[in-house]
Design a protein around this motif. Structure first.
Motif, PDB file in Angstrom:
ATOM      1  N   GLU A 859       1.222  -1.228   0.533  1.00 14.95           N
ATOM      2  CA  GLU A 859      -0.034   0.113  -0.113  1.00 14.95           C
ATOM      3  C   GLU A 859       0.768   1.378  -0.288  1.00 14.95           C
ATOM      4  O   GLU A 859       0.041   2.255  -0.748  1.00 14.95           O
ATOM      5  CB  GLU A 859      -0.769   0.067   1.392  1.00 14.95           C
ATOM      6  N   LYS A 860       1.710   1.549   1.027  1.00 19.56           N
ATOM      7  CA  LYS A 860       3.070   2.293   1.090  1.00 19.56           C
ATOM      8  C   LYS A 860       3.595   3.075  -0.479  1.00 19.56           C
ATOM      9  O   LYS A 860       3.361   3.619  -0.637  1.00 19.56           O
ATOM     10  CB  LYS A 860       3.793   1.759   2.065  1.00 19.56           C
ATOM     11  N   GLU A 861       4.209   1.789  -1.287  1.00 17.69           N
ATOM     12  CA  GLU A 861       4.185   1.752  -2.616  1.00 17.69           C
ATOM     13  C   GLU A 861       3.077   2.221  -3.175  1.00 17.69           C
ATOM     14  O   GLU A 861       3.483   3.410  -4.293  1.00 17.69           O
ATOM     15  CB  GLU A 861       4.637   0.054  -2.665  1.00 17.69           C
ATOM     16  N   ARG A 862       1.863   2.131  -3.664  1.00 14.04           N
ATOM     17  CA  ARG A 862       1.494   2.256  -4.247  1.00 14.04           C
ATOM     18  C   ARG A 862       1.132   4.333  -3.937  1.00 14.04           C
ATOM     19  O   ARG A 862       1.243   4.271  -4.588  1.00 14.04           O
ATOM     20  CB  ARG A 862       0.046   1.706  -3.967  1.00 14.04           C
ATOM     21  N   ALA A 863       1.235   4.173  -2.835  1.00 13.53           N
ATOM     22  CA  ALA A 863       0.464   5.942  -2.425  1.00 13.53           C
ATOM     23  C   ALA A 863       2.177   6.648  -2.938  1.00 13.53           C
ATOM     24  O   ALA A 863       1.804   7.703  -3.309  1.00 13.53           O
ATOM     25  CB  ALA A 863       0.339   5.910  -0.767  1.00 13.53           C
ATOM     26  N   LYS A 864       3.376   6.203  -2.596  1.00 12.96           N
ATOM     27  CA  LYS A 864       4.195   6.739  -3.110  1.00 12.96           C
ATOM     28  C   LYS A 864       4.354   6.750  -4.430  1.00 12.96           C
ATOM     29  O   LYS A 864       4.289   8.119  -5.337  1.00 12.96           O
ATOM     30  CB  LYS A 864       5.349   6.172  -3.151  1.00 12.96           C
ATOM     31  N   GLN A 865       4.136   5.569  -5.324  1.00 13.76           N
ATOM     32  CA  GLN A 865       3.536   6.286  -6.938  1.00 13.76           C
ATOM     33  C   GLN A 865       2.464   6.905  -7.068  1.00 13.76           C
ATOM     34  O   GLN A 865       2.804   8.275  -8.310  1.00 13.76           O
ATOM     35  CB  GLN A 865       2.891   4.316  -7.710  1.00 13.76           C
ATOM     36  N   LYS A 866       1.625   6.884  -6.502  1.00 17.86           N
ATOM     37  CA  LYS A 866       0.812   7.687  -6.328  1.00 17.86           C
ATOM     38  C   LYS A 866       1.059   9.685  -6.898  1.00 17.86           C
ATOM     39  O   LYS A 866       0.860  10.787  -7.480  1.00 17.86           O
ATOM     40  CB  LYS A 866      -0.486   7.588  -5.877  1.00 17.86           C
ATOM     41  N   GLU A 867       1.768   9.246  -5.132  1.00 19.82           N
ATOM     42  CA  GLU A 867       2.685  10.568  -5.093  1.00 19.82           C
ATOM     43  C   GLU A 867       3.419  11.776  -6.070  1.00 19.82           C
ATOM     44  O   GLU A 867       3.152  12.576  -6.628  1.00 19.82           O
ATOM     45  CB  GLU A 867       2.951  10.972  -3.926  1.00 19.82           C
ATOM     46  N   TYR A 868       4.393  10.719  -6.441  1.00 17.22           N
ATOM     47  CA  TYR A 868       5.178  10.763  -7.500  1.00 17.22           C
ATOM     48  C   TYR A 868       4.434  11.464  -9.173  1.00 17.22           C
ATOM     49  O   TYR A 868       4.875  12.517  -9.387  1.00 17.22           O
ATOM     50  CB  TYR A 868       6.220   9.287  -7.824  1.00 17.22           C
ATOM     51  N   GLU A 869       3.384  10.485  -9.185  1.00 19.54           N
ATOM     52  CA  GLU A 869       2.780  11.141 -10.457  1.00 19.54           C
ATOM     53  C   GLU A 869       1.944  12.549 -10.249  1.00 19.54           C
ATOM     54  O   GLU A 869       1.990  13.288 -11.237  1.00 19.54           O
ATOM     55  CB  GLU A 869       1.866   9.749 -10.608  1.00 19.54           C
ATOM     56  N   GLU A 870       1.402  12.628  -9.103  1.00 24.31           N
ATOM     57  CA  GLU A 870       0.904  14.605  -9.101  1.00 24.31           C
ATOM     58  C   GLU A 870       1.858  14.898  -9.098  1.00 24.31           C
ATOM     59  O   GLU A 870       1.486  16.506  -9.585  1.00 24.31           O
ATOM     60  CB  GLU A 870       0.110  14.558  -7.477  1.00 24.31           C
ATOM     61  N   LYS A 871       2.378  14.872  -8.542  1.00 25.51           N
ATOM     62  CA  LYS A 871       4.484  15.854  -8.378  1.00 25.51           C
ATOM     63  C   LYS A 871       4.811  16.277 -10.326  1.00 25.51           C
ATOM     64  O   LYS A 871       4.654  17.069 -10.016  1.00 25.51           O
ATOM     65  CB  LYS A 871       5.128  15.611  -7.385  1.00 25.51           C
ATOM     66  N   LYS A 872       4.825  15.218 -10.207  1.00 29.26           N
ATOM     67  CA  LYS A 872       4.886  15.428 -11.826  1.00 29.26           C
ATOM     68  C   LYS A 872       3.800  16.359 -12.956  1.00 29.26           C
ATOM     69  O   LYS A 872       4.415  16.863 -13.465  1.00 29.26           O
ATOM     70  CB  LYS A 872       4.628  13.784 -12.441  1.00 29.26           C
ATOM     71  N   ALA A 873       3.212  16.259 -12.497  1.00 34.55           N
ATOM     72  CA  ALA A 873       2.407  16.697 -12.944  1.00 34.55           C
ATOM     73  C   ALA A 873       2.026  18.319 -12.535  1.00 34.55           C
ATOM     74  O   ALA A 873       1.780  19.235 -13.898  1.00 34.55           O
ATOM     75  CB  ALA A 873       0.283  16.587 -13.326  1.00 34.55           C
ATOM     76  N   VAL A 874       2.548  18.491 -11.911  1.00 34.65           N
ATOM     77  CA  VAL A 874       2.241  20.177 -11.235  1.00 34.65           C
ATOM     78  C   VAL A 874       3.805  20.821 -11.515  1.00 34.65           C
ATOM     79  O   VAL A 874       3.885  21.688 -12.415  1.00 34.65           O
ATOM     80  CB  VAL A 874       2.574  20.081  -9.492  1.00 34.65           C
ATOM     81  N   VAL A 875       5.168  20.086 -11.790  1.00 35.98           N
ATOM     82  CA  VAL A 875       5.957  20.557 -12.003  1.00 35.98           C
ATOM     83  C   VAL A 875       5.841  20.450 -13.920  1.00 35.98           C
ATOM     84  O   VAL A 875       6.888  21.747 -14.649  1.00 35.98           O
ATOM     85  CB  VAL A 875       7.362  19.480 -12.241  1.00 35.98           C
ATOM     86  N   ALA A 876       5.155  19.441 -14.692  1.00 38.27           N
ATOM     87  CA  ALA A 876       4.848  19.690 -16.372  1.00 38.27           C
ATOM     88  C   ALA A 876       4.135  20.925 -16.273  1.00 38.27           C
ATOM     89  O   ALA A 876       4.175  21.698 -17.309  1.00 38.27           O
ATOM     90  CB  ALA A 876       4.465  18.397 -16.657  1.00 38.27           C
ATOM     91  N   GLU A 877       3.207  21.310 -15.184  1.00 36.83           N
ATOM     92  CA  GLU A 877       2.151  22.397 -15.044  1.00 36.83           C
ATOM     93  C   GLU A 877       3.150  23.691 -15.533  1.00 36.83           C
ATOM     94  O   GLU A 877       3.221  25.143 -16.201  1.00 36.83           O
ATOM     95  CB  GLU A 877       1.582  22.417 -14.242  1.00 36.83           C
ATOM     96  N   ARG A 878       4.004  24.029 -14.417  1.00 38.55           N
ATOM     97  CA  ARG A 878       4.982  25.287 -14.003  1.00 38.55           C
ATOM     98  C   ARG A 878       6.159  25.159 -15.403  1.00 38.55           C
ATOM     99  O   ARG A 878       6.315  26.467 -15.394  1.00 38.55           O
ATOM    100  CB  ARG A 878       5.641  24.583 -12.348  1.00 38.55           C
ATOM    101  N   LEU A 879       6.142  24.142 -15.844  1.00 40.02           N
ATOM    102  CA  LEU A 879       7.328  23.867 -17.285  1.00 40.02           C
ATOM    103  C   LEU A 879       6.461  25.219 -17.661  1.00 40.02           C
ATOM    104  O   LEU A 879       7.285  25.437 -19.033  1.00 40.02           O
ATOM    105  CB  LEU A 879       7.413  23.009 -17.387  1.00 40.02           C
ATOM    106  N   LYS A 880       5.586  24.533 -18.777  1.00 43.11           N
ATOM    107  CA  LYS A 880       4.510  24.344 -18.889  1.00 43.11           C
ATOM    108  C   LYS A 880       4.386  26.155 -19.774  1.00 43.11           C
ATOM    109  O   LYS A 880       4.414  27.025 -20.461  1.00 43.11           O
ATOM    110  CB  LYS A 880       3.834  24.018 -19.487  1.00 43.11           C
ATOM    111  N   TYR A 881       4.255  26.893 -18.178  1.00 39.71           N
ATOM    112  CA  TYR A 881       4.153  28.249 -18.168  1.00 39.71           C
ATOM    113  C   TYR A 881       5.383  28.978 -17.630  1.00 39.71           C
ATOM    114  O   TYR A 881       5.456  30.044 -18.609  1.00 39.71           O
ATOM    115  CB  TYR A 881       3.173  28.307 -16.137  1.00 39.71           C
ATOM    116  N   LEU A 882       6.252  28.692 -17.748  1.00 33.52           N
ATOM    117  CA  LEU A 882       7.473  28.985 -17.831  1.00 33.52           C
ATOM    118  C   LEU A 882       7.644  29.144 -19.377  1.00 33.52           C
ATOM    119  O   LEU A 882       8.613  30.183 -19.602  1.00 33.52           O
ATOM    120  CB  LEU A 882       8.641  28.262 -17.729  1.00 33.52           C
ATOM    121  N   ALA A 883       7.414  28.775 -20.227  1.00 29.99           N
ATOM    122  CA  ALA A 883       7.367  28.484 -21.113  1.00 29.99           C
ATOM    123  C   ALA A 883       7.113  29.776 -22.368  1.00 29.99           C
ATOM    124  O   ALA A 883       7.385  30.070 -23.148  1.00 29.99           O
ATOM    125  CB  ALA A 883       7.434  27.019 -22.309  1.00 29.99           C
TER     126      ALA A 883
END
Length: 885
Positions: A859-883
């Motif tokens: 369950e912890k491993e699944r939670a980590k995977q979900k957290e990484y995916e959410e962070k990735k979406a935020v970072v991708a959005e920030r990069l898109k804005y910076l462009a």
């Protein structure tokens, strides 16, 4: 003001602490003369024992007293803090005897006179060390009045009290059972015995009836005392023994006839319900023996060896005898059984030797008539305990008090003023030394060899130090004293004794308040002791960090009656606080050029920051004074700390810099100098009782009036400076600055690079306040331009947002960050997140892992995977804005 008048760059307490203490002493600032037109405030020091040097508990005790004395002195009271030392009878004698043992000698090798010379030498050495430590700590004692419990005046008072109590029939000599320490070789009072739970045994023995094979089974924890048995007792209502009461038993080995009798004291549920009675070696048996006229047979000597009554066991150590006796009883068939038994065993509080209850001839004080008024003085509120919960402990003890054994078989102490006549056998008690018997006028008389319990003389301390039994001006002005500061561990030993003696002889209570503090423990919560090797010498801390640092550490976090823990981290924290204050004062001194002592600002000169700091200062004064009145010294120190660190240094000094640096605008600069100077000088006065040295050193450099901060006036309550509106508005400005700083940190904004801040207000009045004070945001939040929107104006898009009381904050990202640098950082973060997502996906797609690993791990491993995916979406959005920037 020129640079020469500034303080050094580095805070170095060694460079000025000794200097200022000598200055205060030389200028007689600690000394109190009797001044009838002034209100008195007096404290007598709990006199430290001359057994050695002061420990951390003493440092705290004396810091608390010094804070109260310095505060009241500044308030204009005629303050007296009476210093001194206690001879500490048994404790000091034990130390000197220990030193002699290392030389292969005992006190008897030296004889009484030479031994006492050695003790006086010890007293000189350690008494001087203690006074040096008290001075090093900054204690503002009246050294001209220093006392010792065996100085001439105290000795005279002790003798007067002894003779007076004897004449009233309150002191008597009696053969009673007392606690006896075989090592110190003296009687002890009940409170000098510490009970510890120990694992022992309960031995069941058969005592046969005379002319019969029947027997009674008794249980005992101390079989070696059986040689002194003079009876066996049972409870009168115990059915098992009703027909046997009055019969005669034969004491095993000794073959002495002893009675079986009934007494209410016996607990029928303990052991077999039958107990052996040894009146010479047990306090309860002694009382039963008195009720039933039993003989007292002493079978254990004063040194813990077996006496003549023990037959072949005579001369053996009591525990060695126990082992051999139990073996003999087993062989004789007297021992029925042995069981494990946990019980409380008394130990001498000075040397930890197991105490032996022994019958001996001693001097006692009748306590009942002395205890009654001492209880009433607390019940009717004339004496108040702080915290109040200690009242109950005090009253409970006094209500159950026994007569006090005051004689000690020692050489160091006040010798008992009783003389025995060898011609007529009379005992005479006298205020002066006797050379002939007052009864028969014979000259064959000798003085009692014993000395008085040390608490007998220290019980007179509050009034004997003021000159009693003479009716001195000091007694009239300074007695009763105001406050007694002491630890909860000596409420019985000392506090209760002083109240009884004060009411009986000083004709009044000895103090109005008893301020109780806890112990200083180590960081693990253990009591500091030599055996644990965890004691810390206060002077060692002072040498490294300064007395102010140690004092402030001991007072912050200190609550009345509670123990505190000593952490080196807390010492560091107190030193950092001293550093902060030092640097703030240095800053002010560097900006005093052109300072005009006569300048006082008009109301219109004050900025929002000025009105805010003056309001916060006024509230701090009121809070500190109120807490000191309530003995909440730790809370008082905490509020000064918060004010100096968080409000004066972190905010006001930063807010005022621009005006101080602007030499072209004289009036705003003078106002800034005035406010900073006023607040700093008055705050130093507030802090002075807690940290006397650093406050004096800084105060002497800044503009001030008077010769020493310690005799300057305590800050008065200044309600006129309280400005609630200024506090609300300034808080909104500060919260906004903090929010902008946080947002800038979140996006790694380049320090020093200004960024636009857009503020939206629902309240136009608040918007006006911010318009007037937007300079604070430019300087402290790197916000430029500051755009202020009214309630109906549109809010910007593509901006970071935050909200604080009444303000919405928008930071447009364009221009706030280094686009290239931030893009590179976020790209790297995206790569790392991709790797973590891949690793987690691989693990979760492995059927072996999913099937075998515990459910919570999967369950912890699944939670980590979900957290990484959410962070990735935020970072991708920030990069898109910076462009787009």
């Amino acid at each position: 003001m020129s640079e020469e008048s500034n303080i050094p760059k580095v805070y170095d307490p060694k460079s000025f602490e000794k200097k200022w203490y000598e200055y205060w002493e030389k200028n007689n600032l600690f000394h109190a003369e009797v001044e009838e037109d002034k209100d008195p405030y007096s404290i007598v020091i709990p006199p430290p024992n001359v057994t050695g040097q002061l420990h951390m508990g003493h440092a705290m005790d004396n810091t608390l007293q010094d804070i109260l004395i310095r505060w009241r002195r500044m308030q204009g009271y005629n303050t007296l803090w009476m210093p001194g030392c206690d001879h500490a009878g048994i404790a000091t004698q034990a130390k000197v005897e220990e030193a002699l043992r290392k030389e292969g000698k005992s006190r008897y090798d030296l004889g009484r006179e030479k031994f006492l010379e050695r003790v006086w030498e010890w007293k000189e050495e350690y008494g001087n060390r203690i006074m040096f430590q008290l001075r090093t700590l900054g204690s503002s004692c009246d050294w001209e009045r220093q006392r010792f419990t065996m100085d001439e005046g105290c000795s005279r008072a002790v003798r007067e009290v002894f003779v007076s109590l004897y004449e009233k029939g309150l002191i008597y000599q009696g053969t009673r059972i007392t606690n006896w320490c075989p090592r110190c070789n003296t009687a002890l009072s009940d409170i000098e015995v510490e009970h510890e739970t120990e694992q022992g045994h309960l031995w069941h023995l058969r005592y046969k009836f005379k002319d019969s094979d029947e027997y009674v089974e008794i249980a005992t924890t101390r079989p070696e005392t059986m040689f002194g048995d003079t009876g066996v007792a049972v409870h009168p209502d115990d059915e098992r023994y009703k027909n046997l009461v009055g019969k005669t038993l034969i004491l095993p080995i000794v073959n002495r006839e002893i009675p079986l009798f009934a007494d209410e004291y016996v607990d029928p549920k303990f052991g077999t319900g039958a107990v052996k009675v040894t009146p010479a070696h047990d306090p309860n048996d002694f009382e039963m023996g008195e009720r039933h006229n039993l003989e007292q047979i002493k079978v254990i000597n004063n040194d813990g060896t077996m006496g003549a009554g023990a037959g072949k066991y005579e001369g053996l150590d009591r525990y060695e005898c126990r082992k051999k006796l139990v073996k003999e009883l087993e062989e004789l068939g007297v021992l029925v059984s042995t069981e494990e038994h946990e019980h409380a065993v008394g130990h001498c509080s000075r040397c930890d030797t197991t105490v032996e209850p022994l019958v001996s001839k001693q001097w006692f004080v009748k306590m009942e008539s002395l205890a009654k008024p001492a209880i009433e003085a607390v019940q009717d509120g004339r004496i108040k305990f702080v915290p109040e919960r200690f009242t109950k402990i005090y009253i409970n003890w006094l209500e159950n008090i026994r007569d006090w054994c005051i004689s000690r078989q020692l050489w160091w102490g006040h010798r008992i003023p009783a003389w025995y006549c060898d011609d007529c056998g009379e005992t005479s008690v006298s205020r002066t030394d006797l050379t002939e018997c007052p009864h028969c006028h014979g000259t064959h008389i000798h003085q009692d060899e014993d000395v008085l319990d040390t608490w007998f003389s220290s019980g007179l301390w509050p009034f004997e130090t003021m000159g009693w039994p003479d009716d001195t001006p000091e007694l009239k002005q300074f007695y009763p004293t105001a406050t007694l500061v002491t630890g909860y561990d000596i409420i019985f030993f000392w506090v209760a004794r002083m109240v009884m003696m004060g009411l009986e002889f000083g004709k009044d209570i000895p103090f109005h308040h008893v301020f109780i503090h806890g112990l200083v423990r180590d960081s693990q919560g253990r009591k500091m002791s030599k055996s644990l090797g965890n004691g810390i010498d206060p002077v060692e801390v002072i040498d490294k960090y300064g007395a102010d640092t140690l004092r402030f550490m001991l007072i912050t976090g200190n609550t009345p009656g509670n123990d505190m823990r000593f952490y080196w981290e807390r010492v560091e924290s107190a030193r950092n606080f001293a550093n902060k204050l030092w640097n703030a004062s240095r800053f002010m001194l560097m900006n005093l050029e052109g300072f005009d002592n006569s300048f006082v600002p008009e109301d219109s000169d004050y900025t929002l920051a000025d009105r805010w700091i003056l309001s916060r200062y006024a509230k701090t004064v009121a809070g500190v004074t109120e807490n000191l009145e309530k003995f909440e010294l730790g809370e008082a120190a905490r509020s000064i700390y918060e004010f100096i660190w968080s409000e004066l240094c972190d905010w006001y000094i930063e807010l005022v810099k621009a005006r101080l640096y602007d030499k072209d605008n004289a009036r705003p600069r003078q106002t800034a100098q005035y406010v900073l100077g006023y607040v700093l000088e008055h705050t130093l006065r507030l802090l002075h009782p807690f940290m006397p040295f650093i406050t004096e050193e800084i105060w002497q450099h800044i503009p001030h009036e008077g010769k020493s901060i310690m005799v300057s006036e305590w800050p008065k309550n200044e309600e006129g400076k309280v400005d609630e509106a200024a506090e609300v508005n300034m808080t909104a400005v500060m919260d906004t600055i903090k929010a902008i700083r946080n947002m800038r940190a979140e996006v790694n904004a380049v320090p020093g690079r200004k960024s636009e801040a857009v503020l939206h207000f629902a309240d136009d009045k608040l918007a006006g306040i911010f318009k007037e004070n937007e300079a604070y945001l430019r300087v402290l939040a790197d916000a430029e331009p500051v755009v202020i929107l009214s309630a109906d104006e549109a809010k910007p898009e593509n901006a970071m947002t935050a909200a604080v009381s009444g303000v919405e904050i928008y930071l447009p990202l364009k221009g706030l960050i280094d686009v290239e640098k931030e893009t590179a950082r976020l790209t790297k973060e995206l790569e790392n997140l991709d790797k973590e997502i891949k690793r987690a996906a691989g693990k979760l797609s492995n059927q072996g892992f999913v099937a075998k690993a515990p459910a919570d791990v999967v369950e912890k491993e699944r939670a980590k995977q979900k957290e990484y995916e959410e962070k990735k979406a935020v970072v991708a959005e920030r990069l898109k804005y910076l462009a787009t920037l």
